[in-house]
Design an enzyme around this catalytic site. Structure first.
Site: not given
Lengths: 332, 326
Positions: B60, B129
């Protein structure tokens, strides 16, 4: 001349063919950078420049030699030690010193300071203060060049201290995977701030990190500006012709501390003196004399540099202070 | 008017903008061959090829930074985070680079980039998450932060975000992809910084964005049965914030309940509350109420997960406190 793709380990001392015509302008650039850095240090000690000031004294041959291998439309991405790279890419001592003084006439209007030089005109994409965080940016500029097919190459500079952080690793991984036209130049100045290499890296050869990404590499001493130019030119040509990136390690040394607040107590005087004997400026000057340059010409050049920097200091001193910041947060 | 899903609306926005501007490309994990982890990029690879629909390895910080660099030299990247939870390993690129380059360069370089992907608590995926991170990004000058609640808003706002010359953090509701709304076939754009009244009412103002708009609309229906008319104000973008829209509504109703799925401490709702008291103090008939998730990492067990997050009944209870009915 073509180097083998994997030229790591090769700290060769093979002399590079030199002419006065090629060397003299590079010597002038290196000298101007050194004089500018000395003027900055002086102004800093007088309290006229604030914040962090990272001088590049001792390493001038790397940015000057590497940039000499570029076309004007090629991109350069640098670290917080960016004065030399900016000067080599064409920015004026006036604009840089005015920036250090926090003046309206500064390169980035007094908003960036020493660590954040940028110039759209010169394709200079910063001046970045987070170690390694700019490596993906350089890969991104190279990505854009490949996307457009514009034939431009990006040079990205960083120190060996950056080679342990994630931004470096991920930038390299993607540049290698996607074959981006970028030359990643590790200016290995032996110290990550106050930490010597043997305490921060498991290997002595930073260029070996290229192997993990199927990337070409090179490694050489950075005290000969013509050698830097010649070897970086090979990597630049590789990037331009084949889009293949190269990780190049240039072994160098900074004569001053990490920044102005660093007295450099982690290394011995003898060590610093030893490196100063390999001063790239002294080496270039001696070579010019050897090649037949007239002392009078060199003195004239040196006086010219002195005048240029004195003028830049005067410009910085007399410029109005920075006075606006709100227009540069969000682009309308 | 066709009724389409939030997911399709986002997909249409990207297709239209990529058709319109060859400098727009999308990059992220599984956006191409896999057709998107949440299928938002379905069909893009077939339409635009690998050159413009770029699958990335798991990196990322690397690909967010590549987006920043490409944007600096004139491309218009859309960077998809598989979820915004993973943006945290790229946050240096967003906060230190994307948000600051226009300022650091004295206006010489700007960063027209969109960071987008699902955000907010999901369903039984555990604390790493399942979290709302908008308050992090809304804090940062130089960024715009968009949080659409409906398919209509999602499409119009994403198209504008892609055309914006600034970095836009475009946070989609992970549990909203399947929701539907009327979306016109003709092209439209929605401005960043303009909120929307999702339901008109006169007794209390509910301020909510993304998924919480739906919770508030459900609560408003129940309240209406009791004769309480709630106005639901959806700012749609948290930065810039449409403060006047919120303030005008509170001036009309005299009561304000701010509902967010994020944590209470230093959450974005606190800023909304500050703005409301600053601009409408004399119009307030009760203290401003906030409804947030509990101040804990998200538990896994379904019953606990529900307990932690704001539910319709929590909103109703807060409204009744604001109306001194509780």
């Amino acid at each position: 001349m073509r180097m083998p793709k994997d030229a790591g380990d090769a700290l060769d001392d093979e002399p590079v063919p030199a002419t006065i015509e090629e060397l003299q302008p590079l010597y002038r650039q290196m000298l101007a950078i050194r004089r500018m850095e000395e003027a900055s240090a002086k102004a800093y000690s007088q309290g006229k420049i604030g914040g962090f000031l990272h001088l590049i004294i001792g390493q001038e041959a790397v940015c000057v030699g590497a940039t000499a291998a570029l076309r004007p439309d090629d991109y350069v991405v640098a670290t917080y030690r960016d004065h030399g790279h900016a000067y080599a890419k064409g920015m004026t001592a006036r604009s840089m010193l005015a920036e250090l003084y926090g003046k309206k006439t500064g390169l980035v209007k007094g908003l960036g300071g020493s660590m954040h030089f940028f110039s759209r005109e010169h394709n200079f994409l910063g001046g970045h203060g987070i170690v390694g965080g700019h490596v993906p940016i350089a890969a991104g500029a190279a990505f854009a060049s490949k996307y457009r097919g514009d034939g431009r190459v990006t040079l990205c500079f960083f120190g060996e201290g950056a080679s342990t952080i994630g931004g470096f690793a991920e930038g390299l991984a993607l540049a290698g995977l996607w074959k981006l036209p970028v030359v990643l130049i590790c200016e290995n100045n032996q110290y990550s701030m106050g930490t010597p290499m043997y305490r921060s890296l498991a290997v002595e050869d930073v260029s070996m990190r290229a192997l993990a990404h199927g990337m070409a590499r090179d490694r050489f001493d950075g005290d000969d500006v013509l050698k830097v130019k010649q070897r970086i030119a090979i990597a630049v040509e590789r990037a331009r012709e084949t889009n293949e990136p190269t990780l190049v390690e240039v072994v160098t040394y900074r004569f001053r501390g990490h920044s102005m607040s660093d007295p450099g107590l982690y290394r011995t005087k003898e060590e610093v003196e030893e490196w100063k004997r390999r001063d790239p400026l002294g080496r270039a000057r001696s070579l010019l004399v050897e090649l037949g340059a007239a002392e009078a010409d060199l003195h004239a050049l040196e006086d010219d540099v002195k005048a240029e920097i004195a003028d830049a200091v005067g410009f910085a001193e007399s410029s109005p202070v920075a006075d606006e910041y709100l227009p540069y947060v969000i682009k309308e | 008017m066709p009724v389409i899903s939030y997911r399709e609306a986002l997909n249409q926005a990207m297709v239209e903008e990529m058709d319109r501007d060859p400098d727009v490309f999308i990059m992220g994990e599984e956006v191409g061959h896999y057709q998107g982890a949440y299928k938002v990029t379905q069909g893009l690879l077939q339409r635009f090829s690998e050159r413009r629909v770029v699958d990335t390895p798991i990196a990322e910080m690397g690909f967010a930074g590549i987006g920043v660099g490409a944007a600096m030299v004139g491309l218009r990247p859309i960077i998809e985070f598989m979820t915004f939870n993973f943006s945290l390993v790229a946050i240096d690129q967003i906060v230190s680079n994307a948000a600051k380059i226009y300022q650091m360069s004295g206006g010489q370089f700007w960063v027209p980039i969109v960071f987008r992907g699902p955000s907010g608590p999901a369903v039984q995926v555990g604390s790493q998450h399942s979290q709302a991170l908008e308050s992090f990004y809304a804090h940062v000058p130089g960024l715009k932060v968009v949080m659409p609640s409906t398919a209509y808003d999602a499409k119009g706002l994403l198209k504008t975000a892609i055309r914006d010359d600034n970095p836009v953090v475009f946070m989609e509701g992970e549990t909203l992809y399947g929701t539907t709304w009327e979306v016109p076939e003709d092209e439209y754009l929605l401005p960043l910084g303009k909120g929307d009244i999702k339901r008109e009412g006169s007794h209390v103002t509910l301020v909510a964005w993304s998924k919480m708009v739906w919770t508030c609309l459900d609560a408003a229906k129940v309240l209406a049965e009791e004769g309480i008319e709630a106005e639901v104000v959806d700012p749609r973008t948290l930065r810039p914030l449409d403060t006047p829209l919120i303030v005008e509504s509170v001036k009309k109703t005299g009561r304000c309940v701010i509902v967010e799925v994020g944590w209470p401490h230093a959450g974005f709702g606190a800023e909304v509350a500050y703005q409301v008291q600053q601009h409408a103090l004399d119009f307030l008939d009760a203290p401003i109420e906030r409804v947030c998730s509990d101040d804990v990492p998200m538990p896994y067990a379904k019953n606990l997960e529900i307990e932690v997050q704001p539910q319709v009944e929590d909103v109703i209870a807060a409204v009744k406190r604001a109306l001194y009915l509780a």
